[in-house]
Design an enzyme around this catalytic site. Structure first.
Site, PDB file in Angstrom:
ATOM      1  N   LYS A  22       0.837  -1.212   0.000  1.00 55.87           N
ATOM      2  CA  LYS A  22       0.000   0.000   0.000  1.00 55.87           C
ATOM      3  C   LYS A  22       0.869   1.258   0.000  1.00 55.87           C
ATOM      4  CE  LYS A  22      -1.479   1.659   3.938  1.00 55.87           C
ATOM      5  NZ  LYS A  22      -1.368   3.052   4.377  1.00 55.87           N
ATOM      6  N   ASN A  23       1.868   1.289   0.879  1.00 54.47           N
ATOM      7  CA  ASN A  23       2.632   2.535   1.015  1.00 54.47           C
ATOM      8  C   ASN A  23       3.512   2.821  -0.202  1.00 54.47           C
ATOM      9  OD1 ASN A  23       1.420   3.027   3.417  1.00 54.47           O
ATOM     10  ND2 ASN A  23       3.145   2.411   4.696  1.00 54.47           N
ATOM     11  N   CYS A 117      -4.117   8.379   9.789  1.00 52.36           N
ATOM     12  CA  CYS A 117      -4.327   7.668  11.047  1.00 52.36           C
ATOM     13  C   CYS A 117      -3.841   8.522  12.209  1.00 52.36           C
ATOM     14  CB  CYS A 117      -3.563   6.339  11.039  1.00 52.36           C
ATOM     15  SG  CYS A 117      -4.527   4.970  10.406  1.00 52.36           S
ATOM     16  N   ARG A 122       1.995  14.489  13.530  1.00 54.71           N
ATOM     17  CA  ARG A 122       2.747  14.089  12.336  1.00 54.71           C
ATOM     18  C   ARG A 122       3.108  15.332  11.527  1.00 54.71           C
ATOM     19  NH1 ARG A 122      -0.225   8.689  10.160  1.00 54.71           N
ATOM     20  NH2 ARG A 122       1.716   8.392   9.041  1.00 54.71           N
ATOM     21  N   ARG A 397      -8.651   0.465   5.002  1.00 55.62           N
ATOM     22  CA  ARG A 397      -7.734   1.418   4.359  1.00 55.62           C
ATOM     23  C   ARG A 397      -6.526   0.698   3.761  1.00 55.62           C
ATOM     24  NH1 ARG A 397      -6.250   6.618   7.725  1.00 55.62           N
ATOM     25  NH2 ARG A 397      -5.055   6.721   5.823  1.00 55.62           N
TER      26      ARG A 397
HETATM   27  C1  UD1 Z   1       5.086   6.334   6.576  1.00 52.48           C
HETATM   28  C2  UD1 Z   1       4.037   5.275   6.372  1.00 52.48           C
HETATM   29  C3  UD1 Z   1       3.492   4.806   7.713  1.00 52.48           C
HETATM   30  C4  UD1 Z   1       4.633   4.359   8.620  1.00 52.48           C
HETATM   31  C5  UD1 Z   1       5.709   5.438   8.710  1.00 52.48           C
HETATM   32  C6  UD1 Z   1       6.951   4.989   9.479  1.00 52.48           C
HETATM   33  C7  UD1 Z   1       3.080   5.846   4.235  1.00 52.48           C
HETATM   34  C8  UD1 Z   1       1.906   6.358   3.485  1.00 52.48           C
HETATM   35  N1  UD1 Z   1       2.966   5.830   5.575  1.00 52.48           N
HETATM   36  O1  UD1 Z   1       4.437   7.441   7.215  1.00 52.48           O
HETATM   37  O2  UD1 Z   1       2.602   3.723   7.474  1.00 52.48           O
HETATM   38  O3  UD1 Z   1       4.123   4.132   9.930  1.00 52.48           O
HETATM   39  O4  UD1 Z   1       6.129   5.832   7.388  1.00 52.48           O
HETATM   40  O5  UD1 Z   1       7.498   3.867   8.868  1.00 52.48           O
HETATM   41  O6  UD1 Z   1       4.074   5.421   3.656  1.00 52.48           O
HETATM   42  N2  UD1 Z   1       8.568  13.568  10.983  1.00 52.48           N
HETATM   43  C9  UD1 Z   1       8.918  14.858  11.302  1.00 52.48           C
HETATM   44  N3  UD1 Z   1       8.839  15.815  10.328  1.00 52.48           N
HETATM   45  C10 UD1 Z   1       8.431  15.533   9.063  1.00 52.48           C
HETATM   46  C11 UD1 Z   1       8.088  14.214   8.741  1.00 52.48           C
HETATM   47  C12 UD1 Z   1       8.162  13.238   9.724  1.00 52.48           C
HETATM   48  O7  UD1 Z   1       9.289  15.154  12.454  1.00 52.48           O
HETATM   49  O8  UD1 Z   1       8.395  16.458   8.227  1.00 52.48           O
HETATM   50  C13 UD1 Z   1       8.644  12.511  12.031  1.00 52.48           C
HETATM   51  C14 UD1 Z   1       7.305  11.856  12.345  1.00 52.48           C
HETATM   52  O9  UD1 Z   1       6.577  12.593  13.296  1.00 52.48           O
HETATM   53  C15 UD1 Z   1       7.722  10.500  12.845  1.00 52.48           C
HETATM   54  C16 UD1 Z   1       8.979  10.190  12.031  1.00 52.48           C
HETATM   55  O10 UD1 Z   1       9.420  11.439  11.500  1.00 52.48           O
HETATM   56  O11 UD1 Z   1       8.097  10.569  14.214  1.00 52.48           O
HETATM   57  C17 UD1 Z   1       8.758   9.232  10.893  1.00 52.48           C
HETATM   58  O12 UD1 Z   1       7.662   9.644  10.108  1.00 52.48           O
HETATM   59  P1  UD1 Z   1       7.583   9.342   8.539  1.00 52.48           P
HETATM   60  O13 UD1 Z   1       8.598   8.301   8.189  1.00 52.48           O
HETATM   61  O14 UD1 Z   1       7.594  10.633   7.813  1.00 52.48           O
HETATM   62  O15 UD1 Z   1       6.143   8.701   8.423  1.00 52.48           O
HETATM   63  P2  UD1 Z   1       5.130   8.869   7.229  1.00 52.48           P
HETATM   64  O16 UD1 Z   1       5.866   9.051   5.941  1.00 52.48           O
HETATM   65  O17 UD1 Z   1       4.083   9.853   7.615  1.00 52.48           O
END
Ligand code: UD1
Length: 430
Positions: A22-23, A117, A122, A397
């Site tokens: 999915k991701n 979610c 985030r 989802r």
């Molecule tokens: C993606 C996945 C999700 C998975 C996550 C971690 C998708 C659609 N979703 O979410 O299922 O749980 O990776 O493997 O692929 N962060 C910041 N600033 C930013 C971006 C992120 O501080 O600009 C922090 C977040 O709060 C979190 C960490 O970085 O603590 C990792 O988040 P991230 O890898 O970005 O998760 P997603 O891409 O949202």
């Protein structure tokens, strides 16, 4: 509202075919509009999140045709707006990938601030930092993020935190920037590599995806391609863990075993037997199996998206386990629901201390998010008696044919939508 009703206690046994990730699919679908040529993508999971994103892509003017349930053909030549409606972004956070893809191709994009979610705050500061480093002006107002640039120019970008979303979003914009971009402290998840492979098949020049330093030489244009999404390591892990929690023997087929190593190595620690094939993994549960400790980390560490499912496995292990969540702070919302099923779990900060119990008992519980919802289904499959999992729209989802696949492994599970159907199920199984 639909729910899953489950009569637990049957060890799951047999083989299950795993669908596309999915991701990875979400990012690849967003990247598919970066050319005006036609792009064909197969192994796309037919789940709510991918369908919402396809709706958003169609809404901005791309044509989307489905060749079959899991193959989509996208043509972005007719895109007429660079603004993605709040309705889509509110439903899936990953619609923010359209920021990177549209900024790359059109040098402008506007997307509502993301939902998704509720597993903790985030932020998207790193995405914005990356776009700015490439020369875009980024503005947040009235609940929208807009990014625009006269030209994008490659740069050296260091991500302060490993982020899948920021790595992919910046990667997409950088592919069509002038000159060379380096993303350091990049995420190494298999889906980051899959997106890079997809973009390279469209004519991009990306090297080093899968390492912490990704190098991109900008190109002026991308072309059409025909691409198949990688298998979903989280779906595969979920079925393996369901097999273990029920004391069964499950083989996941059409997987890349290497992507499952963080999860299967934990199962080995509990005493379960893991057998790897070229494109399949079989796990035979030990009875009983032992406690272990898990900390979620960016890939190749243990995935946060498998954390709730692991907690259910450990709720039935011999001894005391700990689960430490180091990525998202609110990912223990399912603990109270599990406690209602007889689990002994205590959360202190970002650590759950789990005292294994001999059995769980069925209850009516609510899915708080996608992966925790799947974990509650596993708990229901392992529990004595009937479990009803409400709010399964979260589970839908990300899991295609979830209860149908579980039924094939021998589970007694049905999808219902009325109290009458629930009562009918209970009468049938009691
Ligand atoms: C993606 C996945 C999700 C998975 C996550 C971690 C998708 C659609 N979703 O979410 O299922 O749980 O990776 O493997 O692929 N962060 C910041 N600033 C930013 C971006 C992120 O501080 O600009 C922090 C977040 O709060 C979190 C960490 O970085 O603590 C990792 O988040 P991230 O890898 O970005 O998760 P997603 O891409 O949202």
């Amino acid at each position: 509202m639909e729910q899953y009703v489950i009569k637990g206690g049957t060890p799951l046994k047999g083989e299950v075919e795993i669908g596309g990730a999915k991701n990875a699919a979400l990012a690849i679908l967003a990247a598919a509009i970066m050319t005006e040529d036609t792009v064909r993508i197969s192994n796309v999971p037919d789940v709510r999140d991918t369908n919402v994103l396809l709706g958003a892509i169609q809404d901005i003017g791309a044509t989307v045709t489905r060749e079959d349930k899991n193959t989509v053909v996208i043509n972005g030549a007719g895109i007429h707006t660079y603004s993605v409606d709040y309705d889509y972004v509110n439903k899936i956070r990953a619609s923010y990938y359209l920021l990177g893809s549209m900024l790359g191709r059109f040098k402008k994009a506007e997307v509502a601030l993301p939902g998704g979610c509720d597993i903790g705050s985030r932020p998207i500061d790193l995405h914005i930092k990356g776009f700015k480093a490439l020369g875009a002006e980024v503005d947040i107002s009235y609940g929208l993020i807009s990014a625009k640039a006269d030209r994008l120019v490659g740069n050296h970008i260091y991500l302060d935190k490993v982020s899948v979303g920021a790595t992919i979003n910046i990667l997409m914009a950088a592919v069509l920037a002038e000159g060379k971009t380096v993303i350091d402290n990049a995420a190494r998840e298999p889906h980051v590599v899959d997106v890079a492979n997809f973009l390279n098949s469209m004519g991009a020049d990306i090297r080093g995806a899968g390492t912490e330093s990704i190098r991109i030489n900008g190109v002026s244009k991308l072309h059409g391609t025909d691409y198949s999404v990688i298998p979903d390591q989280i779906e595969a892990g979920t079925f393996l863990f369901a097999g273990v929690a029920t004391g069964g023997d499950v083989t996941v087929k059409n997987v890349i075993p290497k992507h499952l190593e963080a999860t299967t190595s934990k199962l080995l620690e509990t005493g379960c037997k893991v057998i790897e094939f070229d494109d399949a993994v079989r796990v035979i549960a030990a009875k009983p199996y032992n406690q272990t400790s898990v900390t979620t980390l960016p890939y190749p560490g243990f995935p946060t998206d498998m954390q709730p499912q692991m907690a259910v496995v450990l709720a039935l292990a011999n001894g005391v386990s700990t689960v430490t969540e180091s990525i998202f702070e609110s990912r223990f919302k399912y603990v109270d629901e599990l406690a209602r099923m007889g689990a002994s779990m205590q959360v202190e900060g970002n650590v759950a201390i789990i005292k294994g119990v001999d059995k769980l008992t069925g209850a009516r519980v609510q899915a708080p998010d996608l992966r925790a919802g799947a974990a509650l289904v596993i708990a229901g499959l392992a529990a004595e008696g009937v479990t009803i999992v409400d709010d399964i729209h979260y589970i839908q989802r990300g899991y295609e044919l979830f209860h149908e696949k579980l039924q094939k492994l021998g589970a007694t599970i049905e999808k219902t939508s009325t109290d009458k159907e629930i009562q009918k199920f209970i009468l049938k199984v009691s």
